[in-house]
Design an enzyme around this catalytic site. Structure first.
Site, PDB file in Angstrom:
ATOM      1  N   LYS A 192      41.202  44.644  36.215  1.00 15.47           N
ATOM      2  CA  LYS A 192      40.304  45.180  35.279  1.00 15.47           C
ATOM      3  C   LYS A 192      40.931  45.947  34.149  1.00 15.47           C
ATOM      4  O   LYS A 192      41.963  46.518  34.391  1.00 15.47           O
ATOM      5  CB  LYS A 192      39.146  46.017  35.937  1.00 15.47           C
ATOM      6  CG  LYS A 192      38.484  45.149  37.221  1.00 15.47           C
ATOM      7  CD  LYS A 192      37.224  44.497  36.420  1.00 15.47           C
ATOM      8  CE  LYS A 192      36.812  43.335  37.306  1.00 15.47           C
ATOM      9  NZ  LYS A 192      35.725  43.453  38.366  1.00 15.47           N
TER      10      LYS A 192
HETATM   11  C1  PLP Z   1      34.796  43.115  39.044  1.00 17.95           C
HETATM   12  C2  PLP Z   1      33.318  43.101  39.104  1.00 17.95           C
HETATM   13  C3  PLP Z   1      32.454  43.501  39.923  1.00 17.95           C
HETATM   14  C4  PLP Z   1      32.709  44.025  41.336  1.00 17.95           C
HETATM   15  O1  PLP Z   1      33.940  44.965  41.496  1.00 17.95           O
HETATM   16  P1  PLP Z   1      34.708  45.181  42.479  1.00 17.95           P
HETATM   17  O2  PLP Z   1      35.443  46.591  42.381  1.00 17.95           O
HETATM   18  O3  PLP Z   1      35.674  44.018  42.789  1.00 17.95           O
HETATM   19  O4  PLP Z   1      33.962  45.319  43.788  1.00 17.95           O
HETATM   20  C5  PLP Z   1      31.068  43.716  39.706  1.00 17.95           C
HETATM   21  N1  PLP Z   1      30.651  43.066  38.578  1.00 17.95           N
HETATM   22  C6  PLP Z   1      31.391  42.526  37.417  1.00 17.95           C
HETATM   23  C7  PLP Z   1      30.583  41.929  36.375  1.00 17.95           C
HETATM   24  C8  PLP Z   1      32.787  42.394  37.788  1.00 17.95           C
HETATM   25  O5  PLP Z   1      33.544  41.893  37.015  1.00 17.95           O
END
Ligand code: PLP
Length: 377
Positions: A192
């Site tokens: 991210k």
């Molecule tokens: C990555 C993501 C999540 C979940 O995050 P995690 O840390 O992997 O649980 C939720 N919503 C969106 C749109 C994402 O891209």
């Protein structure tokens, strides 16, 4: 040329190793692994960066969404409207809590939830809207907040992909993504825009009472030691991850600027290619932080292009290949295919190219030239 990767976390690490390594070592030396001072420091620094009153760190972005919904007191039977074109985590937690997910179509240009579709989906049971700032660009928050206000609905921003993006209101006011709705969630998954070296997440809110409720929920529903007032969960951000995040937070704007620069470089390469629609940007220039750089293709065999790129050692991704309303787990007899024309088309046309903070012009040219060669035959 450096090897092309979808995300280059090793390259990014080499630029911050001098700060990250001692910060991690400090957590080990002080054995403050859980709820250590690093977690608190990062929380404060993120609150200041975002301009939000409360950041509540937790274990991952999926937990963050779930806990946000628990904090609002949503109950089984309540309907929650969200986008059909997103990562499954968004709809998963709605279903897991016994709430009723109501998927709606997205806009063809921004890929974000369609406000007209939200309006059509509202029923007396609707309690909340979950806009997702997909691929790093803010959803149309001003219009969404207006609809929510008119119908007395909560707004939960899924900000997993847009941390650091700045939303600009029609009157010129600005607010960071994730600080506009009643509550927001984010993910610190390594890839991210602000990623740690494992799992992590956080919930943001400006509401003091809600923040208090949520701080208890993340800690087994405990507000006073060994007094469990509500059913909670165990969801914590490790101190080591907080140390990494704190070291990276100071670079977040620079990282996002690098992503934007790379995106605009790609755009230049594709500007005369009629088969390619480059990402649509709206609003002020910092509204999009390019978690993904996603093209729409027309008259191109997308899956053959993916194969061709893979054969040439160019990674790429298809986010997302199946509309959520067609996933086995989330089918609902009330859905009508005619209401999902945009998502149904996007899943066939989109392709995401390598996008990260370390991407250089030579790599971008190499990727773009291969795509043009494929299209021109
Ligand atoms: C990555 C993501 C999540 C979940 O995050 P995690 O840390 O992997 O649980 C939720 N919503 C969106 C749109 C994402 O891209």
């Amino acid at each position: 040329m450096k090897k092309i990767q979808m995300v280059d976390l090793k390259g990014q690490y080499s630029g911050i190793k001098d700060v990250v390594d001692p910060a991690i070592q400090e957590v080990i030396d002080t054995a403050t692994f859980i709820n250590g001072p690093k977690v608190h420091e990062f929380q404060k620094n993120l609150e200041n960066y975002l301009g939000v009153k409360h950041v509540i760190p937790c274990a991952n972005g999926t937990d963050a969404l779930q806990i946000a919904m628990m904090g609002l007191g949503l109950k089984p039977g309540d309907e929650v409207i969200t986008a059909d074109f997103t990562f499954a985590a968004t709809v998963e937690v709605i279903a897991l809590l016994g709430l009723t997910p109501v998927l709606v179509d997205v806009e063809a240009d921004t890929f974000n939830i369609d406000v007209e579709a939200i309006k059509k989906a509202i029923t007396p049971k609707t309690k909340a809207i979950v806009p997702v700032h997909l691929f790093g660009q803010c959803a149309n928050m001003e219009a969404i907040m207006e609809v929510a206000k008119a119908h007395n609905l909560y707004v939960i921003e899924d900000n997993a992909q847009a941390i650091g993006a700045t939303y600009t209101y029609a009157n010129g006011d600005k607010a960071k993504a994730g600080t506009i709705g009643d509550v927001s969630s984010t993910s610190f998954f390594p890839s991210k825009n602000l990623g740690c070296y494992g799992d992590g997440g956080a919930i943001f809110t400006n509401n003091d009472d809600l923040a208090h409720t949520i701080r208890g929920i993340v800690n087994h529903g405990m507000y006073k030691r060994y007094h469990h007032d509500v059913v909670g969960v165990n969801s914590r951000l490790d101190s080591i991850q907080a140390a990494v995040l704190d070291a990276k937070l100071v670079h977040l704007d620079t990282y996002n600027a690098s992503r934007r620069r790379a995106a605009h470089k790609y755009n230049e390469h594709f500007k005369d290619v009629s088969e390619i629609t480059t990402p649509y940007e709206y609003g002020a220039k910092d509204n999009h932080v390019y978690h993904q750089y996603t093209l729409k293709l027309s008259g191109v065999d997308r899956d053959a292009l993916v194969q061709y790129l893979n054969d040439n050692n160019i990674p790429c991704g298809v986010y997302y290949p199946i509309p959520l309303h067609n996933q086995k787990a989330y089918q609902d007899s009330r859905y009508n295919e005619a209401d999902f024309t945009v998502t149904n088309q996007l899943v066939k046309d989109v392709i995401s190219l390598p996008m990260h903070t370390e991407l250089d012009d030579e790599q971008i040219a190499f990727i773009a030239n291969h795509i043009k060669t494929f299209i021109n035959g």
